[in-house]
Design a protein around this motif. Structure first.
Motif, PDB file in Angstrom:
ATOM      1  N   GLY A 144       6.738  11.036  -6.279  1.00 30.43           N
ATOM      2  CA  GLY A 144       6.180  10.803  -4.950  1.00 30.43           C
ATOM      3  C   GLY A 144       7.215  10.361  -3.938  1.00 30.43           C
ATOM      4  O   GLY A 144       7.165  10.760  -2.769  1.00 30.43           O
ATOM      5  N   ALA A 145       8.176   9.539  -4.368  1.00 33.63           N
ATOM      6  CA  ALA A 145       9.203   9.071  -3.438  1.00 33.63           C
ATOM      7  C   ALA A 145      10.142  10.206  -3.046  1.00 33.63           C
ATOM      8  O   ALA A 145      10.533  10.329  -1.883  1.00 33.63           O
ATOM      9  N   SER A 178       0.827  -1.203   0.000  1.00 34.33           N
ATOM     10  CA  SER A 178       0.000   0.000   0.000  1.00 34.33           C
ATOM     11  C   SER A 178       0.862   1.255   0.000  1.00 34.33           C
ATOM     12  O   SER A 178       0.572   2.241  -0.707  1.00 34.33           O
ATOM     13  N   PHE A 179       1.926   1.231   0.780  1.00 36.12           N
ATOM     14  CA  PHE A 179       2.859   2.366   0.824  1.00 36.12           C
ATOM     15  C   PHE A 179       3.475   2.595  -0.555  1.00 36.12           C
ATOM     16  O   PHE A 179       3.543   3.729  -1.041  1.00 36.12           O
ATOM     17  N   ARG A 180       3.881   1.527  -1.215  1.00 36.41           N
ATOM     18  CA  ARG A 180       4.473   1.652  -2.556  1.00 36.41           C
ATOM     19  C   ARG A 180       3.460   2.224  -3.547  1.00 36.41           C
ATOM     20  O   ARG A 180       3.785   3.134  -4.333  1.00 36.41           O
ATOM     21  N   ARG A 181       2.242   1.706  -3.535  1.00 36.22           N
ATOM     22  CA  ARG A 181       1.220   2.215  -4.462  1.00 36.22           C
ATOM     23  C   ARG A 181       0.984   3.706  -4.257  1.00 36.22           C
ATOM     24  O   ARG A 181       0.815   4.467  -5.226  1.00 36.22           O
ATOM     25  N   THR A 182       0.988   4.141  -3.011  1.00 36.57           N
ATOM     26  CA  THR A 182       0.732   5.544  -2.718  1.00 36.57           C
ATOM     27  C   THR A 182       1.878   6.423  -3.209  1.00 36.57           C
ATOM     28  O   THR A 182       1.640   7.500  -3.771  1.00 36.57           O
ATOM     29  N   PHE A 220      13.351   0.756   2.165  1.00 37.77           N
ATOM     30  CA  PHE A 220      13.479  -0.071   0.967  1.00 37.77           C
ATOM     31  C   PHE A 220      12.443   0.335  -0.077  1.00 37.77           C
ATOM     32  O   PHE A 220      12.757   0.480  -1.266  1.00 37.77           O
ATOM     33  N   THR A 221      11.212   0.561   0.360  1.00 39.85           N
ATOM     34  CA  THR A 221      10.141   0.931  -0.564  1.00 39.85           C
ATOM     35  C   THR A 221      10.411   2.286  -1.201  1.00 39.85           C
ATOM     36  O   THR A 221      10.247   2.453  -2.419  1.00 39.85           O
ATOM     37  N   VAL A 222      10.816   3.259  -0.389  1.00 41.34           N
ATOM     38  CA  VAL A 222      11.138   4.580  -0.937  1.00 41.34           C
ATOM     39  C   VAL A 222      12.256   4.461  -1.971  1.00 41.34           C
ATOM     40  O   VAL A 222      12.195   5.050  -3.065  1.00 41.34           O
ATOM     41  N   PHE A 277      10.864  -5.535  -6.237  1.00 36.55           N
ATOM     42  CA  PHE A 277      10.284  -5.086  -4.977  1.00 36.55           C
ATOM     43  C   PHE A 277       9.765  -6.272  -4.169  1.00 36.55           C
ATOM     44  O   PHE A 277      10.040  -6.385  -2.962  1.00 36.55           O
ATOM     45  N   GLU A 278       9.026  -7.161  -4.811  1.00 37.68           N
ATOM     46  CA  GLU A 278       8.455  -8.309  -4.107  1.00 37.68           C
ATOM     47  C   GLU A 278       9.555  -9.229  -3.568  1.00 37.68           C
ATOM     48  O   GLU A 278       9.428  -9.784  -2.461  1.00 37.68           O
ATOM     49  N   ALA A 279      10.636  -9.393  -4.323  1.00 38.05           N
ATOM     50  CA  ALA A 279      11.733 -10.244  -3.864  1.00 38.05           C
ATOM     51  C   ALA A 279      12.391  -9.650  -2.621  1.00 38.05           C
ATOM     52  O   ALA A 279      12.675 -10.363  -1.645  1.00 38.05           O
ATOM     53  N   GLY A 280      12.638  -8.344  -2.626  1.00 36.62           N
ATOM     54  CA  GLY A 280      13.236  -7.702  -1.464  1.00 36.62           C
ATOM     55  C   GLY A 280      12.326  -7.729  -0.258  1.00 36.62           C
ATOM     56  O   GLY A 280      12.773  -7.944   0.876  1.00 36.62           O
TER      57      GLY A 280
END
Length: 207
Positions: free
Chosen positions: A96-97, A85-89, A139-141, A172-175
């Motif tokens: 955005g990042a 959810s954080f990544r989508r936002t 990581f997401t940012v 992203f999913e792997a990390g």
């Protein structure tokens, strides 16, 4: 002239961000967009940094609106969905990042505490839970920074022979899986050292 209030200024500033990118956002451009003189903005924001902070908080609204975890939920599934959810936002806004990086979540502290309480109540040791939340956020940012930088750059250079091409979502999913996998080991170690009668009522093992 647009009727001005703090919310209007933030909304127009975010629309300007989507149009011109973070480097193009200026109080001069924003004032022109609103049809006012530049000094008028100082009634609402004393500095550009104050404006950017307010924009970053407003941009997080979709993530903040997500339901908080309920007792008994699987911590692993929740952690994954919360980070996604954080990544989508972040991806929902141009740059955005970059806008979010370095901002302080002062308006979201209560929600963060409740998320932490949920993880601890689910059997996650407190310190690893804190570090995992921090690591997942940074990581997401970082992932979104790379993705949005590549999008803004247009065509990208070809990879050298033998180097596999990995799309942003897969990377992203792997990390994220590595972060939750490490956290699960702390949960398993804690469960192994805790008498069965003192364990949380429901299982929260990684599936």
């Amino acid at each position: 002239m647009t009727k001005m209030n703090r919310e209007t200024v933030i909304t127009e500033a975010l629309d300007l961000l989507d149009e011109v990118g973070l480097d193009g956002v200026s109080t001069r451009r924003l004032a022109k967009r609103l049809g006012v003189e530049q000094p008028s903005l100082y009634w609402y924001f004393r500095t550009k940094r104050d404006l950017l902070t307010a924009m970053a908080q407003a941009a997080m609204a979709p993530h903040v609106a997500e339901p908080l975890p309920e007792p008994g939920e699987d911590w692993h599934i929740w952690f994954l969905e919360n980070t996604r959810s954080f990544r989508r936002t972040l991806l929902a806004r141009r740059d955005g990042a970059r806008l979010h990086a370095g901002s302080r979540p002062t308006a979201d502290l209560d929600r963060i505490r409740r998320k932490m309480d949920f993880l601890v109540a689910s059997g996650v040791p407190e310190r690893p839970a804190q570090m995992a939340m921090l690591a997942a956020g940074r990581f997401t940012v970082g992932c979104v920074l790379e993705e949005q930088a590549e999008t803004g750059a247009g065509d990208t250079a070809e990879l050298p022979p033998g180097v596999p091409e990995i799309d942003h979502e897969s990377a992203f999913e792997a990390g994220l899986a590595l972060i939750t996998g490490g956290l699960a080991r702390h949960v398993d170690a804690r469960r192994a050292s805790t008498p069965r009668s003192a364990r949380p009522g429901s299982s929260h093992q990684v599936r």
